[in-house]
Design a protein around this motif. Structure first.
Motif, short mmCIF file in Angstrom:
data_model
loop_
_atom_site.label_atom_id
_atom_site.label_comp_id
_atom_site.label_asym_id
_atom_site.label_seq_id
_atom_site.Cartn_x
_atom_site.Cartn_y
_atom_site.Cartn_z
N PHE A 165 43.81 43.12 -6.47
CA PHE A 165 43.43 43.21 -5.05
C PHE A 165 43.09 44.98 -4.97
CE2 PHE A 165 44.61 38.95 -4.38
CZ PHE A 165 43.76 38.57 -3.47
N GLY A 166 44.26 45.44 -5.26
CA GLY A 166 44.32 46.96 -5.21
C GLY A 166 42.91 47.75 -6.07
N GLN A 167 42.56 47.18 -7.15
CA GLN A 167 41.51 47.78 -7.82
C GLN A 167 40.12 47.47 -7.35
OE1 GLN A 167 42.95 50.29 -9.59
NE2 GLN A 167 40.93 49.93 -10.94
N GLN A 179 35.59 47.68 5.25
CA GLN A 179 36.28 46.62 5.93
C GLN A 179 36.76 45.81 4.81
OE1 GLN A 179 37.14 46.22 9.02
NE2 GLN A 179 36.09 47.89 9.63
N GLY A 180 36.02 45.74 3.72
CA GLY A 180 36.56 44.85 2.40
C GLY A 180 37.63 45.65 1.74
N ALA A 181 37.52 47.05 1.97
CA ALA A 181 38.85 47.84 1.17
C ALA A 181 40.05 47.67 1.87
CB ALA A 181 38.07 49.45 1.13
N ILE A 182 40.01 47.68 3.09
CA ILE A 182 41.08 47.55 4.07
C ILE A 182 41.65 46.07 3.87
CG2 ILE A 182 41.80 47.48 6.46
CD1 ILE A 182 39.76 49.56 7.08
N ALA A 183 40.86 45.21 3.74
CA ALA A 183 41.45 43.69 3.76
C ALA A 183 42.09 43.52 2.45
CB ALA A 183 40.14 42.69 3.85
N ASP A 184 41.40 44.15 1.22
CA ASP A 184 41.99 44.10 -0.21
C ASP A 184 43.36 44.92 0.00
OD1 ASP A 184 40.41 42.43 -1.34
OD2 ASP A 184 39.21 44.10 -1.99
N CYS A 185 43.60 45.83 0.74
CA CYS A 185 44.75 46.90 0.39
C CYS A 185 45.69 46.28 1.69
CB CYS A 185 44.51 48.00 0.92
SG CYS A 185 43.47 48.83 -0.59
N ASN A 186 45.53 45.23 2.30
CA ASN A 186 46.74 44.67 3.36
C ASN A 186 47.21 43.65 2.79
OD1 ASN A 186 46.33 46.34 5.28
ND2 ASN A 186 44.56 45.25 6.37
#
Length: 186
Positions: A165-167, A179-186
């Motif tokens: 998820f982080g990568q 938005q996708g980056a925020i979702a993956d980092c949450n």
């Protein structure tokens, strides 16, 4: 091997040592002793066992494959690649060898080779999340934004791996998918 799986390494080592004594020309026994030595932390001895197995049978793909892994761990990328190449020349269906060689190639910056090895492992049936992750990451580093789909596939195969998820979040950020980056980092 069942003894080894039960973490009874000393008993397994004793059993394979007896097999090697009874049949000293049995390359598989030497390979198994190499696996045990490596699991016990004696990589130098493990390599000696793999070398003995390969002297007994130059077509022992497991000997090349296992020795390659130890060479990779020691930072001998050239030696590891040579051994993976030999393993695959003997057994071109070795999914693990393609996946492992892809990892070495990625480490040394051979992105096209990494992608090619991952492609072959997937063609042969790999369902390893790391294979899709490695291919996707190499594709993205190569400027192929379609690599994000490989990261999606890796996450679909293992939804518990925070690193995936982080990568993917990192790459989504690079691709301006905030938005996708925020979702993956949450």
């Amino acid at each position: 091997i069942a003894e080894l799986a039960l973490e009874q390494k000393e008993l397994a080592k004793e059993s394979f040592s007896k097999a090697a004594q009874l049949s000293p020309n049995y390359a598989s026994a030497q390979c198994n002793l190499g696996i045990i030595a490596s699991n016990m932390g004696d990589d130098r001895r493990a390599i000696e066992y793999y070398n003995q197995a390969l002297q007994l049978d130059a077509n022992c793909s497991a000997g090349y494959f296992n020795r390659a892994g130890l060479r990779e761990q020691a930072g001998d990328h050239t030696g590891a690649l040579q051994d993976y190449d030999k393993s695959l020349a003997i057994d071109p269906t070795g999914i693990d060898a393609y996946e492992s060689r892809a990892s070495v190639r990625k480490t040394i910056g051979d992105l096209n080779g990494t992608i090619a090895d991952c492609n072959q492992a997937i063609r042969l049936g790999s369902k390893e999340p790391l294979t899709y992750f490695t291919r996707g990451d190499a594709r993205l580093h190569n400027g192929d934004n379609g690599g994000i789909k490989d990261l999606d596939k890796a996450i679909n195969l293992d939804q518990t791996d925070d690193l995936l998820f982080g990568q993917r979040g990192y790459w989504r950020l690079q691709l301006k998918d905030y938005q996708g980056a925020i979702a993956d980092c949450n």
